[in-house]
Structures are given as structure tokens and as C-alpha cells.
Design an enzyme around this catalytic site. Structure first.
Site, short mmCIF file in Angstrom:
data_model
loop_
_atom_site.label_atom_id
_atom_site.label_comp_id
_atom_site.label_asym_id
_atom_site.label_seq_id
_atom_site.Cartn_x
_atom_site.Cartn_y
_atom_site.Cartn_z
N CYS A 2 0.84 -1.18 0.00
CA CYS A 2 0.00 0.00 0.00
C CYS A 2 0.88 1.23 0.00
O CYS A 2 2.08 1.16 -0.24
CB CYS A 2 -0.90 -0.01 1.24
SG CYS A 2 -1.77 -1.58 1.51
N ARG A 321 17.25 1.81 -16.36
CA ARG A 321 17.30 0.89 -17.49
C ARG A 321 16.44 -0.36 -17.25
O ARG A 321 15.69 -0.79 -18.13
CB ARG A 321 18.75 0.45 -17.72
CG ARG A 321 19.67 1.47 -18.31
CD ARG A 321 21.09 0.91 -18.35
NE ARG A 321 22.06 1.79 -19.00
CZ ARG A 321 23.35 1.52 -19.11
NH1 ARG A 321 23.83 0.39 -18.61
NH2 ARG A 321 24.16 2.37 -19.72
#
Length: 546
Positions: A2, A321
């Protein structure tokens, strides 16, 4: 998982309704972490200093009754938590006097807090970041031992103290922001930040001498995977076709078969012809998952750069990346109705799996480097896995970072982890799961060389990122990088480009200080480029050969 937000000592500038709305808007910045429900509780009664706890919920366990912040049934305490407590059932048995009002695995935190105070935290087997407010002006904050779950702390000029799952919630209200360190808790009552997790392998003078027990290594990892399959909602498997995610997938699917349960779904992503796709497909067919292969284009990846930096809150090159394909895959998984996935993070740090470990000068240096990598996971691979998937409300659980498994594996003689001409990286992990009678994986997967995720999705991906950045940051601008970025100066056009975007989004010195760059050991003779392909030990395999 959460999103949580908490503030203490906010001046009485707003009335309760205005303060509630102010906190709600800040919490909404991380609503992607919890699309199932939102909650805010405000208490401005303590010495005219505002207190608020907020929560953005992703319901995995106790789905129908676990809305937060959670109120204690026997006191004024309130809890907001992001995490999973795997041993909650046994802990509930220790808190028999507490009247549980939900089926949430996290309510046991409130029960134990009331029973034992601060001392209960080390009992929690799970991944978590939580804030408990006792309703009397005091609060307790803690983060899991490895830092699988993110947590930041900030201080406002007005004297207020803030905590949040993501940096973006604090950037406009805090003068100073830091990463709340894993394995620590803070009690406002004692005004002390204390470590609750300090294993022997943290000691810089400790060098393990225990030889690996392959049977035990296999057993505790199988236990870790099965433990983390706890869920009331559909879940799946991230499957790159590399050793780590493949082992996780194999154990999980094997458990499902043994218990006559439906096959799990597995997911891979890459460019067309990517090395990972062929390997993942082979694993999926071997273990029997329902496999989904997602292809993305170079342009789709490039289009996501700004979004991923916003979600990750970092400018680290290798993290960005690798995160973009994971971010794109998470969106696809979400569309299929899956909320949680198991993944393979942590193994390379524990077992010296990165290719630059081939250059480790000796066992002692290798061990120290693995310790540093594991302790830095919360600002690298854990950050990547959590934030790139939680951007779409998908929870990632990494069984390799189960504490029983970590504590055993980090006390193995590092000689057993050394890479030689005869032994590939992660040799002992591969050996532990070599079973000719009931094989876990095809042999060519079990003994496949490490392929870093940002390489495995397709070698053109990193090359394209470099080319893209070079068109936006000239070499002349790079030459003056130290004038623009005097601290943590970027040394490549790609790094400069990411840093420029980050600084526009998070334009403070304390935000920058939360970032840690991931680079191999240059003093071992390794390339400064974090790509596995940049290391001399990489075996070049072209996509056309896959």
C-alpha cells in the site's frame, strides 16, 4: 502493499477539515500504490498540534475487512502500514486477549504493540513499513530488515515530522528528507532510533567459515517461496528465464501441483528476439505455468522515461534501465486482474551473481562486497521492484530476501561463492537445485550465465537509451556537468539526461541525497558501465541465436 503517510506536530494553522483535505491531497500523490481504498484520520487535539495518518490500500489479505488506518479495539492506538506479515497467524495466538476486528494480517501489529510495546518488532516475519500513533501524542515507526518496502522521513520548517512511502508526498512540505533505514524503529516517546535487526554478518570483521549445506539451502528457500504465496487474490510469477526467477517459479508451481491447484500465470517481457523470451518460454513449458510473453518497442520504452523517474524517485542509470520494462510489464499484468507477483530479487547480491564478481580478488573481498550489496538493496533492486510495479498497483514479493534464507546464506564460507574457471557464478545455488530424479529446471536454464534484466530484455535496449540521451545532452554540456551538478556529478550523457529530469521533479538537495548510484567495483578493474555486457566475463549471445 500500500501507500502510507503520517504527520506529527503540524501547527494549528488549519482547522480539522482543512487539515484532513491537505493530508488527503498529499497522500493522493501515491494513490497508485493503493487503488482499492483510501483513508485519512486526523487528530488535532494534542497540544494544538496536528496529527494525521493516511493510507492508500492494495488489498491482498483480509480483503473485505482490512481498510486502514486501523483502530485498536482496546485503546486509542491507530496504525497505518504497508506490508505483509507472513507469520501473523502464529502471532495472533500470542495476543489472545486482543479482540481482532479484521482478517488483515497487519492488525496483529496493533495487538502486539499494546501487549509488548516496542519489543515486538523483531518477531515480525515479513516485509513492512508502519506508523503507530497511540492517541496520546506518541508514535512508533519501523521498516523491515532488508528494506523491501520503501519509507521516507521528512522534517518541515514548522517543526512537523513526516513519514511516507514515496518521496513525492514530502517534497513540497519538508525542508529535509531522508530514507528511513531498514531494520530500524523510531519511538517518539524515547526520541530514539534503534536497530532491531543486526545479524552477525553485519560485523565488518566477521568472515564466515561454515561450508554450505546444499540440502538445507534448498529446503529453506523452498520454505521461503511457499510462505510468500500467502494471498487471497490472484497472483503470478515474474519469469525472465534467468536462474533466480526460474527457481522461484518452479518451486511455486511445484507446490501448486502438489496441492492440486490451478497453474499459476507467468510473465516475461522483452523486445522481439530478446534472450529472456526464449529462456522464459522454455521454463514455463517445463514447469507448466500459463505463460504470457509481452513484447515492447524501443519507442514505448523511451516514452516511459519521464514516468519511470517520477515513480522510482531516482536518477541511477541501471535502476532506470531495468525498471522501464518492468513498469511496462506491470501494466499488462494489472490488466489481467493480478495483484501480486513473486520475483527473484536479492539472489545476485547474496550469492555474488553479478558478472563483475568474476573480478573479486579473494574470498574476503567478495564477502564484504556481498554484504554491501545486500545492505544497499533498499536503494537499488528493492526500490526498482517495488516502485516500478506499484506504479500500477502490483505487489512484488522477493523470496530470496526471506530473513531465514538471508541469514543462512550470508554466513556461508565465501570460498563457496567464489567464481573460478570451473565454477560459474551462483554455483552453490545451482547445485542445491540440481535433481536428476525430479528436476526443478531444464539443465540449460539451471546453468545459464547471469543476464542482467536490462540486457536480457534485448541488447538493443541499452544501446538505444545511450543513443537517445546523446541526442539530448551534447558532449559539450557533459564537459560542464560538474558546474551544473557539483555533487554526484554525472559522467555520461545518459546519466546527465536522467539527472536533469530528476532534478526538475525533485529539486532539493535532500531529495538528491536519497539516491544511491549502482556501479561495479572499478578498483577491481571492472567497467564503470553497470550493464552486465560491459563486464569482460560476459559471454556474448546475439539475439538471432536465441
Amino acid at each position: 502493499m500500500c501507500g502510507i503517510l503520517a504527520v506529527f506536530g503540524f501547527p494549528g494553522v488549519y482547522d480539522a477539515l482543512e487539515f484532513h483535505e491537505f493530508v488527503r491531497k498529499l497522500s493522493k500523490k501515491q494513490q497508485h500504490r493503493g487503488p482499492d481504498w483510501s483513508g485519512v484520520i486526523v487528530d488535532d487535539s494534542n497540544s494544538n498540534k496536528g496529527v494525521a495518518l493516511a493510507h492508500e490500500r492494495l488489498a491482498i489479505v483480509g480483503t473485505s475487512t482490512g481498510a486502514q488506518p486501523l483502530h485498536s479495539t482496546s485503546s486509542s492506538a491507530i496504525l497505518t502500514v504497508n506490508g505483509e506479515i507472513y507469520n501473523y497467524k502464529s502471532l495472533k495466538a500470542e495476543a489472545k486477549d486482543y479482540n481482532f476486528s479484521t482478517q488483515s494480517d497487519c492488525e496483529v501489529i496493533l495487538a502486539l504493540f499494546e501487549k509488548e510495546g516496542e519489543s515486538f518488532i523483531s518477531k515480525l516475519d515479513g516485509i513492512f513499513a508502519f506508523v503507530i500513533y497511540d492517541g496520546k501524542g506518541n508514535y512508533l515507526v519501523a521498516r523491515d530488515a532488508i528494506g523491501v518496502i520503501p519509507l521516507y522521513q521528512g522534517w518541515g520548517r514548522d517543526g512537523s515530522v513526516w513519514f511516507a512511502s514515496e518521496l513525492k508526498c514530502l517534497i513540497d512540505v519538508c525542508e529535509r528528507i531522508t530514507v528511513f533505514q531498514p531494520g530500524f524503529y523510531y519511538s517518539s516517546k524515547t526520541n530514539c532510533l534503534k536497530r532491531f535487526y543486526e545479524p552477525i554478518w553485519f560485523d565488518e570483521h566477521y568472515l564466515p567459515i561454515r561450508k554450505v549445506d546444499l540440502i538445507h539451502l534448498r529446503q529453506i528457500f523452498e520454505n521461503a517461496v511457499i510462505k510468500q504465496m500467502m494471498s487471497e487474490v490472484p497472483f503470478g510469477l515474474l519469469l525472465s528465464g534467468g536462474l533466480d526467477s526460474s527457481l522461484v517459479a518452479s518451486i511455486a508451481q511445484r507446490y501448486r501441483k502438489q496441492n492440486s491447484l490451478e497453474p499459476l500465470s507467468s510473465f516475461s517481457i522483452g523486445l522481439i528476439g530478446a534472450p529472456d523470451h526464449a529462456a522464459a518460454k522454455k521454463v514455463a513449458q517445463f514447469i507448466g505455468t500459463k505463460h504470457y510473453e509481452l513484447h515492447y518497442t524501443l519507442q514505448e520504452g523511451l516514452d516511459s522515461i519521464n514516468d519511470i523517474i517520477w515513480h522510482l524517485e531516482t536518477y541511477d542509470v541501471t535502476t532506470i534501465r531495468a525498471s522501464i520494462p518492468m513498469y511496462l510489464l506491470a501494466r499488462h499484468i494489472k490488466a489481467l486482474g493480478i495483484k501480486m507477483v513473486l520475483s527473484g530479487e536479492g539472489s545476485d547480491e547474496i550469492f555474488a551473481g553479478y558478472l563483475y564478481f568474476h573480478s573479486a580478488p579473494n574470498a574476503s573481498q567478495l564477502h564484504k562486497e556481498t554484504v554491501a550489496r545486500v545492505r544497499g538493496l533498499h536503494r537499488s533492486d528493492c526500490l526498482r521492484a517495488n516502485k516500478s510495479t506499484m506504479a500500477w498497483g502490483i505487489e512484488v514479493r522477493p523470496p530470496f530476501l526471506d530473513l531465514d534464507f538471508v541469514n543462512y546464506s550470508m554466513t556461508i564460507d565465501p570460498i563457496d561463492k567464489m567464481i573460478t574457471n570451473e565454477r560459474i557464478e551462483k554455483h552453490i545455488l545451482r547445485q542445491a537445485f540440481e535433481d536428476s530424479n525430479e528436476p526443478y529446471l531444464p539443465s540449460e536454464i539451471l546453468w545459464r550465465q547471469k543476464e542482467q534484466f536490462s540486457d536480457g530484455v534485448g541488447y538493443a535496449w541499452i544501446d538505444t537509451l545511450k543513443q537517445f540521451a546523446s541526442k539530448r545532452v551534447s558532449l559539450e554540456r557533459l564537459n560542464y556537468a560538474a558546474d551544473v551538478f557539483p555533487i554526484d556529478t554525472p559522467t555520461t550523457q545518459e546519466a546527465y539526461y536522467y539527472r536533469e529530469i530528476f532534478d526538475k521533479m525533485f529539486p532539493t538537495a535532500s531529495a538528491r541525497a536519497t539516491v544511491q548510484r549502482w556501479i561495479p567495483r572499478v578498483d577491481w578493474g571492472c567497467s564503470t558501465d553497470p550493464s552486465g555486457r560491459a563486464q569482460k566475463s560476459h559471454i556474448s549471445t546475439t539475439e538471432s541465436k536465441q
